[in-house]
Scaffold this active site. Structure first.
Site, short mmCIF file in Angstrom:
data_model
loop_
_atom_site.label_atom_id
_atom_site.label_comp_id
_atom_site.label_asym_id
_atom_site.label_seq_id
_atom_site.Cartn_x
_atom_site.Cartn_y
_atom_site.Cartn_z
N GLU A 221 42.51 27.52 84.25
CA GLU A 221 41.67 26.99 85.33
C GLU A 221 42.50 26.15 86.31
OE1 GLU A 221 41.31 26.92 82.07
OE2 GLU A 221 39.25 26.47 81.44
N GLU B 42 35.80 15.74 71.32
CA GLU B 42 36.98 16.58 71.12
C GLU B 42 37.85 15.98 70.01
OE1 GLU B 42 38.74 18.98 74.54
OE2 GLU B 42 40.37 17.57 74.21
N LYS C 53 49.20 18.82 81.18
CA LYS C 53 50.22 18.54 80.17
C LYS C 53 50.99 19.81 79.83
CE LYS C 53 50.45 16.77 75.44
NZ LYS C 53 49.68 16.20 74.35
N LYS D 197 39.25 29.99 74.66
CA LYS D 197 40.31 30.22 75.67
C LYS D 197 40.92 31.60 75.47
CE LYS D 197 42.46 25.70 76.48
NZ LYS D 197 43.66 24.91 76.24
N HIS E 89 14.07 6.92 84.15
CA HIS E 89 13.05 7.75 84.79
C HIS E 89 13.28 9.23 84.48
CE1 HIS E 89 11.44 4.28 86.89
NE2 HIS E 89 12.71 3.88 86.95
N GLY F 20 45.96 14.58 75.52
CA GLY F 20 45.36 14.74 76.85
C GLY F 20 44.24 13.74 77.12
N ARG F 21 43.35 13.57 76.14
CA ARG F 21 42.17 12.70 76.36
C ARG F 21 42.52 11.22 76.25
NH1 ARG F 21 41.77 16.11 72.22
NH2 ARG F 21 41.74 15.32 70.09
O1 F6P Z 1 39.87 21.03 76.94
C1 F6P Z 1 40.94 21.34 76.13
C2 F6P Z 1 42.19 20.72 76.58
O2 F6P Z 1 43.16 21.22 75.74
C3 F6P Z 1 42.14 19.19 76.54
O3 F6P Z 1 42.49 18.65 75.34
C4 F6P Z 1 43.06 18.83 77.64
O4 F6P Z 1 42.84 17.52 78.06
C5 F6P Z 1 42.70 19.86 78.67
O5 F6P Z 1 42.50 21.04 77.93
C6 F6P Z 1 43.71 20.07 79.76
O6 F6P Z 1 44.94 20.48 79.27
P1 F6P Z 1 46.23 20.45 80.18
O7 F6P Z 1 46.46 19.06 80.59
O8 F6P Z 1 47.33 20.98 79.31
O9 F6P Z 1 45.97 21.34 81.37
#
Ligand code: F6P
Length: 549
Positions: A212, A353, A206, A512, A384, A267-268
């Site tokens: 990462e 979250e 987003k 972060k 199990h 995002g979620r």
């Molecule tokens: O894990 C934190 C977060 O901000 C989530 O809310 C989001 O889904 C994820 O990082 C990825 O963010 P982006 O889509 O901006 O890379």
């Protein structure tokens, strides 16, 4: 005390919880033959049985009263109509609009977002068709055979969970892979068997700033370009899903190959948007639309059904009851279907979250338990592994059991074995077995008195452990869409009652920011010194061992 705790309905529940803690579910069932009828809801693709919770009609009436006092219906209307209920970010929360195909205009800041959504869906449909039919070619003219989605959190968990759950609905026109971890092991493993000439990367972010994801995307780009392709190849092998057009374009992705995300989709909650592109590429656009339709049907149920029989509302109230009033601290998600093996991980982000917060809307400290920690895994494997804890530990872990009437992959003789365990577990967790029963059983087996005295306490199960059972007709795009939306709305209702800001995630930012600072320090010569002594020494030890500096 915040304003929620001042409500008479809240105070009633606090006191009522003390009485209910003395009750046993066995007695509640014994005293009411209609308990299942009273505490279960049947919807078109789903049955919810919540009768194995430590509740009576009085409890449910009290919980519904609390929901009314918290103005759930009014808040629900605000969400659906696009009011800016994401308070700390001043944003609307409109994932529901993504799956509303009624065509009705929805105006947000002067823009008809129904049109915006439709335009984007049409673009997705066209793209998905081209890729799946081999019309979209790689740089050297080869057909695309493999999709690699690069994204993390909400840009990974939803699409990957759905892809796994609906594996049997894919026609394998393309193979879909996911890379989320910045640990190079994952991308290396995914790319190893692939042919760069026939891979398409979907960079899902987003913000297009998540370190990462960008690190993985850069690695993918150099893997592609070093395979004797030039930078032009990026245009044929990369698309992005983002709200940050500028960064995606600078990365080298052609503007036409960028799918939009908007700040009014969290995002979620975003798998219904172009973030769901890998789902559509895997199963075809029609099935992606069926997923949206399933979610939309649940939206309608949530929007139109009285609170008493409204499944997301009931699930939210039960979670609140078990957590805030009865004191449980965690909740297990236990699907009895291998295809749902990522559901717990998905719901972990969705719920934790969203509602893992400890200040209220107005910023005051909250002194009641908010949401439980969410964990779990597929039922049979869990039986199990960790079910011992569910049955006999000192902690009560309410659990959601999710199964389906039809097997996703029928193999003769398997489904009934699976489902008999499904039913047995909620029964055992509820009824337990008392010492007298244990003793009688051992005696009937001819055991000695000494053996019985020694073993009996270890075999006692207190029972009285609450569970919900969600039984789907089958796992298909329609029912899965509904199931996910059920949990989304549950989370929303919980957030409103708890008075937490469900749609931000400031708790992710601190780590972060620190990681970015430490990454710079790792690259510099010499020792670091500005952290606490633990962190300083750990970093210096790492630098010394790794780089000798
Ligand atoms: O894990 C934190 C977060 O901000 C989530 O809310 C989001 O889904 C994820 O990082 C990825 O963010 P982006 O889509 O901006 O890379």
């Amino acid at each position: 005390m915040n304003s929620r705790q001042e409500l008479p309905s809240w105070q009633f529940l606090v006191e009522h919880a003390q009485q209910m803690k003395k009750q046993h579910l066995n007695d509640l069932f014994a005293n009411d033959v209609q308990r299942f009828d009273k505490f279960s809801i049947k919807l078109p693709h789903l049955l919810l049985d919540y009768s194995k919770n430590l509740v009576t009609q009085e409890t449910m009436t009290g919980l519904i009263k609390l929901a009314q006092d918290c103005e759930i219906e009014q808040w629900r209307d605000k969400m659906f109509s696009g009011e800016k209920i994401n308070l700390t970010e001043n944003r609307a929360v409109l994932h529901t609009a993504l799956r509303d195909r009624s065509g009705e205009a929805l105006i947000l800041d002067g823009e008809n977002i129904t049109e915006t959504i439709n335009t984007e869906l049409a673009k997705m449909e066209d793209f998905v068709r081209k890729v799946r039919q081999g019309e979209w070619k790689g740089h050297s003219g080869k057909r695309i055979t493999d999709i690699v989605n690069i994204g993390v959190g909400g840009s990974n968990l939803g699409p990957q969970m759905v892809t796994e759950a609906l594996k049997n609905h894919s026609d394998n026109s393309v193979n879909v892979h996911y890379v989320s971890n910045v640990d190079g092991a994952q991308i290396a493993e995914v790319l190893r068997p692939l042919d760069p000439a026939s891979v398409l990367f979907v960079v899902s972010s987003k913000t297009f700033t998540t370190t990462e994801t960008i690190t993985n995307a850069r690695t993918a780009k150099s893997w592609l370009t070093s395979a004797s392709f030039d930078d032009e190849a990026v245009k044929h092998h990369f698309v992005a899903v983002t709200s940050n057009l500028k960064n995606a374009t600078e990365f080298g992705i052609g503007a036409d190959n960028i799918f939009s995300m908007w700040d009014w989709v969290g995002g979620r909650f975003s798998l219904w948007s172009a973030i769901g592109l890998p789902i559509a590429l895997d199963m075809g656009f029609d099935k992606f639309m069926a997923l949206l339709e399933g979610a939309h049907q649940m939206d309608r149920h949530f929007d139109e059904t009285p609170l008493e029989t409204n499944t997301p509302v009931i699930l939210a109230l039960l979670s609140l009851w078990n957590t805030t009033f009865l004191g449980s601290q965690s909740q297990a998600i236990l699907p009895y279907d291998q295809t749902l093996h990522m559901l717990a991980a998905y719901l972990q982000q969705a719920e934790m979250e969203s509602n893992g917060k400890s200040v209220s809307w107005s910023g005051e400290d909250i002194d009641y338990q908010t949401v439980p920690s969410i964990w779990g895994g597929v039922g049979i494997n869990g039986q199990h592994a960790f079910y011992q804890y569910l049955h006999q530990s000192k902690n009560i872990i309410p659990a959601d059991f999710i199964g389906s009437i039809e097997s996703s992959t029928p193999v003769k003789g398997h489904h009934e074995t699976l489902m008999s365990n499904f039913f047995a577990q909620t029964e055992a967790l509820m009824s337990g077995v008392n010492e007298q029963q244990v003793r009688e059983d051992l005696k009937a087996k001819g055991r000695t008195q000494e053996y019985i005295d020694q073993l009996a306490p270890h075999k006692v199960h207190q029972g009285n452990r609450p569970t919900n059972t969600i039984l789907l007709d089958r796992i298909d795009p329609l029912s899965l869409g509904g199931l996910i939306a059920l949990y989304e709305h549950k989370i929303f209702v919980q957030g409103i009652i708890l008075q937490v800001c469900s749609f931000d995630q400031w708790g992710v930012e601190l780590g972060k920011g620190l990681a970015a600072k430490i990454q710079t320090e790792l690259a510099e010569d010499g020792e670091v010194g500005e952290h606490d002594s633990s962190t300083t020494n750990l970093i210096n030890y790492y630098k010394q061992m790794r780089f000798g500096k």
